[in-house]
Design a protein around this motif. Structure first.
Motif, PDB file in Angstrom:
ATOM      1  N   UNK A  16       0.828  -1.210   0.000  1.00  0.00           N
ATOM      2  CA  UNK A  16       0.000   0.000   0.000  1.00  0.00           C
ATOM      3  C   UNK A  16       0.863   1.261   0.000  1.00  0.00           C
ATOM      4  N   UNK A  17       1.935   1.244   0.778  1.00  0.00           N
ATOM      5  CA  UNK A  17       2.833   2.410   0.814  1.00  0.00           C
ATOM      6  C   UNK A  17       3.502   2.642  -0.538  1.00  0.00           C
ATOM      7  N   UNK A  18       3.945   1.559  -1.182  1.00  0.00           N
ATOM      8  CA  UNK A  18       4.553   1.694  -2.500  1.00  0.00           C
ATOM      9  C   UNK A  18       3.549   2.274  -3.480  1.00  0.00           C
ATOM     10  N   UNK A  39       9.215  -7.643  -1.547  1.00  0.00           N
ATOM     11  CA  UNK A  39      10.132  -8.651  -1.027  1.00  0.00           C
ATOM     12  C   UNK A  39      11.576  -8.210  -0.936  1.00  0.00           C
ATOM     13  N   UNK A  40      11.893  -7.053  -1.483  1.00  0.00           N
ATOM     14  CA  UNK A  40      13.288  -6.629  -1.553  1.00  0.00           C
ATOM     15  C   UNK A  40      13.581  -5.268  -0.920  1.00  0.00           C
ATOM     16  N   UNK A  41      12.558  -4.511  -0.594  1.00  0.00           N
ATOM     17  CA  UNK A  41      12.795  -3.148  -0.099  1.00  0.00           C
ATOM     18  C   UNK A  41      13.027  -3.129   1.410  1.00  0.00           C
ATOM     19  N   UNK A  42      13.528  -2.017   1.866  1.00  0.00           N
ATOM     20  CA  UNK A  42      13.716  -1.788   3.292  1.00  0.00           C
ATOM     21  C   UNK A  42      12.335  -1.731   3.952  1.00  0.00           C
ATOM     22  N   UNK A  43      12.162  -2.396   5.050  1.00  0.00           N
ATOM     23  CA  UNK A  43      10.856  -2.515   5.677  1.00  0.00           C
ATOM     24  C   UNK A  43      10.586  -1.332   6.614  1.00  0.00           C
ATOM     25  N   UNK A  44      10.477  -0.152   6.027  1.00  0.00           N
ATOM     26  CA  UNK A  44      10.157   1.045   6.802  1.00  0.00           C
ATOM     27  C   UNK A  44       9.439   2.035   5.892  1.00  0.00           C
ATOM     28  N   UNK A  45       8.726   2.950   6.514  1.00  0.00           N
ATOM     29  CA  UNK A  45       8.022   3.981   5.747  1.00  0.00           C
ATOM     30  C   UNK A  45       9.012   4.834   4.965  1.00  0.00           C
ATOM     31  N   UNK A  46      10.074   5.234   5.627  1.00  0.00           N
ATOM     32  CA  UNK A  46      11.083   6.068   4.974  1.00  0.00           C
ATOM     33  C   UNK A  46      11.784   5.300   3.857  1.00  0.00           C
ATOM     34  N   UNK A  47      12.049   4.020   4.082  1.00  0.00           N
ATOM     35  CA  UNK A  47      12.692   3.208   3.059  1.00  0.00           C
ATOM     36  C   UNK A  47      11.869   3.113   1.791  1.00  0.00           C
ATOM     37  N   UNK A  48      10.552   2.948   1.951  1.00  0.00           N
ATOM     38  CA  UNK A  48       9.657   2.876   0.787  1.00  0.00           C
ATOM     39  C   UNK A  48       9.629   4.221   0.067  1.00  0.00           C
ATOM     40  N   UNK A  49       9.550   5.294   0.832  1.00  0.00           N
ATOM     41  CA  UNK A  49       9.527   6.630   0.222  1.00  0.00           C
ATOM     42  C   UNK A  49      10.802   6.870  -0.589  1.00  0.00           C
ATOM     43  N   UNK A  50      11.948   6.506  -0.036  1.00  0.00           N
ATOM     44  CA  UNK A  50      13.218   6.687  -0.740  1.00  0.00           C
ATOM     45  C   UNK A  50      13.288   5.805  -1.983  1.00  0.00           C
TER      46      UNK A  50
END
Length: 87
Positions: A16-18, A39-50
């Protein structure tokens, strides 16, 4: 005082965040992209935003829609090259 522990987002929330960040940037990411990235991204709100911002930047620099190659480059730029996994 009440204490709350907020853990990392689960797979559904990451998807949903992505989708939300991609929509805010008018970045066309389909379900295949979301499944690949969750499955590959950093598991944080900031990580998804970046991550979404990096995908958007690379896509704009190449003047092409985001493809698997762009997703991989963005992930590598943020987290470094994939390390081979042992069985």
């Amino acid at each position: 005082a009440m204490q709350l522990a907020i853990g990392p987002p689960d797979d559904a929330m990451l998807a949903e965040l992505i989708a939300l960040h991609a929509e805010m940037r008018a970045l066309p990411l389909d379900d295949v992209a979301t499944v690949y990235l969750v499955g590959r991204c950093q598991r944080s709100h900031l990580g998804v935003e970046q991550l979404v911002a990096t995908i958007d930047r690379i896509s704009l620099e190449r003047k092409q829609p985001p493809t698997l190659a762009v997703w991989r480059e963005a992930l590598e730029e943020i987290a470094g090259p994939d390390q081979p996994r042992l069985l």
